[in-house]
Write a protein that holds these residues in place. Structure first.
Motif, PDB file in Angstrom:
ATOM      1  N   VAL A  17      38.558  51.122  55.850  1.00 54.44           N
ATOM      2  CA  VAL A  17      38.271  51.821  54.602  1.00 54.44           C
ATOM      3  C   VAL A  17      36.859  51.458  54.170  1.00 54.44           C
ATOM      4  CG1 VAL A  17      38.906  52.105  52.174  1.00 54.44           C
ATOM      5  CG2 VAL A  17      40.691  51.764  53.887  1.00 54.44           C
ATOM      6  N   MET A  19      34.613  51.956  51.002  1.00 58.63           N
ATOM      7  CA  MET A  19      34.684  52.360  49.602  1.00 58.63           C
ATOM      8  C   MET A  19      33.451  51.839  48.872  1.00 58.63           C
ATOM      9  SD  MET A  19      37.730  51.630  46.861  1.00 58.63           S
ATOM     10  CE  MET A  19      38.929  52.382  47.926  1.00 58.63           C
ATOM     11  N   THR A  20      32.825  52.721  48.085  1.00 56.39           N
ATOM     12  CA  THR A  20      31.632  52.320  47.348  1.00 56.39           C
ATOM     13  C   THR A  20      31.706  52.805  45.911  1.00 56.39           C
ATOM     14  OG1 THR A  20      30.440  54.340  47.952  1.00 56.39           O
ATOM     15  CG2 THR A  20      30.173  52.445  49.418  1.00 56.39           C
ATOM     16  N   THR A  22      30.313  55.037  42.682  1.00 58.77           N
ATOM     17  CA  THR A  22      30.224  56.493  42.619  1.00 58.77           C
ATOM     18  C   THR A  22      28.799  57.008  42.454  1.00 58.77           C
ATOM     19  OG1 THR A  22      30.685  56.337  40.255  1.00 58.77           O
ATOM     20  CG2 THR A  22      32.550  56.789  41.704  1.00 58.77           C
ATOM     21  N   LYS A  27      26.804  56.216  47.541  1.00 58.00           N
ATOM     22  CA  LYS A  27      27.440  57.219  48.405  1.00 58.00           C
ATOM     23  C   LYS A  27      26.584  57.498  49.644  1.00 58.00           C
ATOM     24  CE  LYS A  27      28.515  60.379  45.202  1.00 58.00           C
ATOM     25  NZ  LYS A  27      29.166  61.501  44.510  1.00 58.00           N
ATOM     26  N   ARG A  30      27.159  54.685  51.982  1.00 57.82           N
ATOM     27  CA  ARG A  30      28.465  54.853  52.641  1.00 57.82           C
ATOM     28  C   ARG A  30      28.347  55.821  53.816  1.00 57.82           C
ATOM     29  NH1 ARG A  30      32.675  56.647  48.593  1.00 57.82           N
ATOM     30  NH2 ARG A  30      31.763  58.699  48.878  1.00 57.82           N
ATOM     31  N   GLU A  55      37.327  56.966  53.738  1.00 54.21           N
ATOM     32  CA  GLU A  55      36.252  56.677  52.794  1.00 54.21           C
ATOM     33  C   GLU A  55      36.680  57.128  51.406  1.00 54.21           C
ATOM     34  OE1 GLU A  55      32.660  59.190  52.864  1.00 54.21           O
ATOM     35  OE2 GLU A  55      33.537  60.119  54.625  1.00 54.21           O
ATOM     36  N   GLY A  56      36.144  56.458  50.399  1.00 53.40           N
ATOM     37  CA  GLY A  56      36.508  56.821  49.040  1.00 53.40           C
ATOM     38  C   GLY A  56      35.587  56.188  48.016  1.00 53.40           C
ATOM     39  N   ASP A  57      35.783  56.631  46.782  1.00 50.46           N
ATOM     40  CA  ASP A  57      35.043  56.092  45.650  1.00 50.46           C
ATOM     41  C   ASP A  57      35.875  54.996  44.990  1.00 50.46           C
ATOM     42  OD1 ASP A  57      32.854  57.866  45.862  1.00 50.46           O
ATOM     43  OD2 ASP A  57      34.037  59.438  44.913  1.00 50.46           O
ATOM     44  N   CYS A  58      35.195  54.036  44.431  1.00 51.43           N
ATOM     45  CA  CYS A  58      35.851  52.925  43.758  1.00 51.43           C
ATOM     46  C   CYS A  58      36.640  53.438  42.553  1.00 51.43           C
ATOM     47  CB  CYS A  58      34.794  51.909  43.318  1.00 51.43           C
ATOM     48  SG  CYS A  58      35.446  50.597  42.286  1.00 51.43           S
ATOM     49  N   TRP A  59      37.912  53.111  42.489  1.00 49.83           N
ATOM     50  CA  TRP A  59      38.756  53.595  41.393  1.00 49.83           C
ATOM     51  C   TRP A  59      38.377  52.999  40.056  1.00 49.83           C
ATOM     52  CZ3 TRP A  59      41.523  57.759  41.158  1.00 49.83           C
ATOM     53  CH2 TRP A  59      41.908  58.358  42.351  1.00 49.83           C
TER      54      TRP A  59
END
Length: 147
Positions: A17, A19-20, A22, A27, A30, A55-59
């Motif tokens: 995973v 994740m970074t 936003t 990004k 990433r 991959e994703g954005d930090c919640w």
């Protein structure tokens, strides 16, 4: 915990995973990191179909972005509702309807974190226990940061 020698970028390509934050810079980083990992796989002769990376954005950041918008809307509503009352209070008292300030005041007075010596969190909890024994008391924490 794996040995440090076993921690490689190549391992991220197998159910890893990335994740970074936003923001655009994070990004972009990433994307570059994922491209580097894919390049490592291609150099090793591994098929791109075998790369399984998420991959994703930090919640936490997404939550703060969403709550930031909500807080702005709540502030507009509170100022509209209390406009006349706020105008009647002399400026020397520094009273406002900003939800961030209100939540920080509530945490200082009623929180149990002991971060504010003048607060009465334990007294309030005892008062609630005696006068409202079945009521749920929501914990107040970390209102100062994030949004």
């Amino acid at each position: 915990i794996p040995e440090s020698i076993d921690l490689t970028l190549k391992k991220l390509g197998y159910n890893g995973v990335v994740m970074t934050d936003t923001c655009e810079t994070a990004k972009k980083f990433r994307c570059l990191l994922i491209e580097s990992i894919e390049g490592i796989y291609l150099e090793a002769g591994i098929s791109p179909n075998e790369i399984k990376m998420f991959e994703g954005d930090c919640w936490h950041h997404l939550r703060n972005i969403c709550f930031g918008f909500v807080i702005k809307q709540v502030n507009k509503l509170l100022y509209a509702l209390w406009k006349q009352d706020l105008e009647d209070i002399p400026n020397i008292f520094q009273v406002c309807a900003d939800i961030d300030d209100l939540l920080q005041c509530i945490e200082k007075e009623f929180g149990r974190t002991a971060n504010y010596a003048k607060g009465h969190g334990s007294m309030f909890e005892e008062w609630m226990r005696i006068l409202h024994p079945g009521a749920y008391l929501y914990p107040i924490q970390r209102v100062c940061g994030g949004s």
